[in-house]
Write an enzyme that holds these catalytic residues in place. Structure first.
Site, mmCIF file in Angstrom:
data_model
loop_
_atom_site.group_PDB
_atom_site.id
_atom_site.type_symbol
_atom_site.label_atom_id
_atom_site.label_comp_id
_atom_site.label_asym_id
_atom_site.label_seq_id
_atom_site.Cartn_x
_atom_site.Cartn_y
_atom_site.Cartn_z
ATOM 1 N N ASP A 160 25.082 -18.563 -20.717
ATOM 2 C CA ASP A 160 23.845 -17.985 -21.233
ATOM 3 C C ASP A 160 22.745 -19.025 -21.387
ATOM 4 O O ASP A 160 21.559 -18.701 -21.297
ATOM 5 C CB ASP A 160 24.106 -17.312 -22.580
ATOM 6 C CG ASP A 160 25.002 -16.083 -22.445
ATOM 7 O OD1 ASP A 160 25.202 -15.634 -21.303
ATOM 8 O OD2 ASP A 160 25.493 -15.595 -23.472
ATOM 9 N N GLY A 161 23.131 -20.276 -21.612
ATOM 10 C CA GLY A 161 22.138 -21.330 -21.775
ATOM 11 C C GLY A 161 21.278 -21.542 -20.543
ATOM 12 O O GLY A 161 20.105 -21.924 -20.654
ATOM 13 N N ASN A 241 15.728 -15.313 -27.218
ATOM 14 C CA ASN A 241 16.724 -14.895 -28.212
ATOM 15 C C ASN A 241 16.128 -14.717 -29.604
ATOM 16 O O ASN A 241 16.028 -13.602 -30.092
ATOM 17 C CB ASN A 241 17.878 -15.897 -28.268
ATOM 18 C CG ASN A 241 19.040 -15.487 -27.388
ATOM 19 O OD1 ASN A 241 19.058 -14.405 -26.818
ATOM 20 N ND2 ASN A 241 20.015 -16.375 -27.253
ATOM 21 N N ASP A 271 18.922 -18.895 -47.406
ATOM 22 C CA ASP A 271 18.992 -20.012 -46.468
ATOM 23 C C ASP A 271 17.955 -19.910 -45.370
ATOM 24 O O ASP A 271 17.697 -20.889 -44.671
ATOM 25 C CB ASP A 271 20.385 -20.094 -45.836
ATOM 26 C CG ASP A 271 21.405 -20.710 -46.780
ATOM 27 O OD1 ASP A 271 20.980 -21.214 -47.841
ATOM 28 O OD2 ASP A 271 22.608 -20.691 -46.471
#
Length: 423
Positions: A160-161, A241, A271
């Site tokens: 996917d990268g 993404n 967070d």
């Protein structure tokens, strides 16, 4: 003349004078500058309701949106240039890469672009047959060379990268992307490399469905200091993404204000926050508790990271809205932001991050179709709805088991009076 009619007229003129390659529709530049755009990838709704009601005419309407199920690739002229994105420093991809570029250059007579760092790979330089085609490859360096209007379509070899990297190379219109699964996850890479010649030929001949994966347009506005003479130009980044806002190295909770179309929605304590596309819903967002959304759905997802409130749940907002994220006035620490895991930077008090849906999606080529590819990826990569199948017993076996249970109960009742009495 209506806005829709004038937009269509300008589109026809544009394609008649430009060497357009794909069926992706590009709107005139002035329509990109509007604050609000229509949602991408959604079929146009019927605008009349009953005998009297209808949607008010809106001069900001740009174009009619096609039903996602009918989105297919077509070429205005035969594609000649292809960009091959390869995962770097992976010995398992060397042989497929050499086979692919050999076939594209020698058999299909295409112009092949690769990154200069690919040719610098020591593993590739030791591959004997590669020297026969190396001199015919065109090279570029990411961040330095501009590929705009040079590439007809893209082939990714890896995980996917590689698709995320291909998206980052084109901050405006993106050529169609064909992604082969040669990496670790492969959620966005539906093609297998076994019969790559046949599959690539189907794409070259225009026999392919498309998934238009929407991207987020992110603009970082820095607070101008009194001693700054030069006004800083806003930084604009497109992501496929997600955008992640977190507390960075600080031990304190994040305290972030979230606005939607200028209206204050909530202050996020926790967070951090994930703003994702439907494509990114199956990445960091789903790990943080969000739902999975099909990439053809026009939406933006807002997901808190470990919120300090039991009532803060992930939300989905329309793709056309504009989100503003900024530090709350009483926040103790800065917030950090990253774009698809890259370009990480700190935002201080007075800085703002604006996020909306970009008009430049990533046209991802389907191996089968939009629905089959997505559900196959869910099952294969995330094991969604995968369970151990149990063989159910036949009805006669169940009857025997029931009868056996009844007999056992009868024996217990018959033997009840035979138990010894207490002494």
């Amino acid at each position: 003349m209506s806005a829709v009619h004038s937009a269509k007229t300008m589109l026809r003129r544009q394609f008649s004078h430009e060497s357009g390659k794909t069926a992706l529709v590009q709107a005139p530049q002035e329509y990109f500058d509007r604050r609000r755009t229509r949602s991408l990838n959604a079929p146009s709704p019927i605008q009349q309701f009953g005998p009297c009601g209808r949607i008010m005419k809106n001069s900001a309407m740009v174009m009619q949106i096609q039903d996602p199920a009918s989105q297919r690739l077509t070429w205005y002229k035969p594609p000649l240039t292809v960009l091959v994105i390869k995962k770097i420093h992976d010995a398992t991809i060397i042989t497929p890469f050499v086979q692919l570029v050999h076939w594209l250059v020698h058999d299909k007579s295409m112009v092949v672009f690769v990154e200069a760092s690919v040719l610098e790979d020591r593993l590739l330089s030791e591959y004997g047959n590669f020297n026969l085609v190396k001199e015919r490859l065109m090279t570029f360096r990411a961040g330095t060379d501009d590929l705009t209007d040079k590439i007809d379509f893209i082939i990714c070899l890896g995980g996917d990268g590689t698709l995320l990297h291909a998206s980052s190379l084109f901050q405006q219109s993106v050529p169609p992307v064909m992604a082969f699964h040669l990496g670790s996850l492969g959620f966005l890479t539906p093609f297998e490399f076994n019969n790559f010649q046949e599959q690539v030929m189907n794409v070259l001949e225009g026999h392919a469905a498309l998934t238009l994966r929407s991207r987020l347009q992110c603009v970082v506005l820095r607070k101008r200091k009194d001693d700054d003479k030069d006004k800083k130009k806003p930084t604009t980044i497109l992501v496929l993404n997600e955008v992640v806002v977190d507390r960075g190295p600080s031990p304190y909770l994040s305290n972030i204000d979230l606005f939607l179309d200028g209206k204050h929605i909530t202050s996020v304590q926790g967070d951090g926050l994930i703003v994702s596309t439907p494509t990114g819903s199956t990445a960091y967002a789903v790990a943080a508790g969000a739902s999975m959304i099909h990439p053809a759905v026009p939406a933006i997802m807002v997901t808190p990271i470990c919120p300090h409130s039991l009532s803060f749940r992930p939300i989905v907002v329309p793709a056309g809205v504009e989100l503003k994220i900024a530090l709350s006035p009483d926040a103790r620490n800065a917030m950090w932001v990253s774009f698809d895991g890259r370009n990480r930077q700190a935002l201080q008090h007075g800085d703002s991050l604006y996020v909306t849906t970009s008009v430049y999606p990533v046209p991802s080529i389907c191996a089968f179709d939009q629905i089959s590819d997505w559900f196959d990826s869910l099952a294969e990569c995330l094991h969604w709805n995968v369970r151990k199948k149990q063989q159910q017993k036949q009805m006669d076996e169940l009857s025997d088991a029931t009868q056996s249970s009844s007999d056992t109960l009868d024996d217990i009742e018959n033997n009840h009076d035979e138990r010894p009495t207490d002494t």
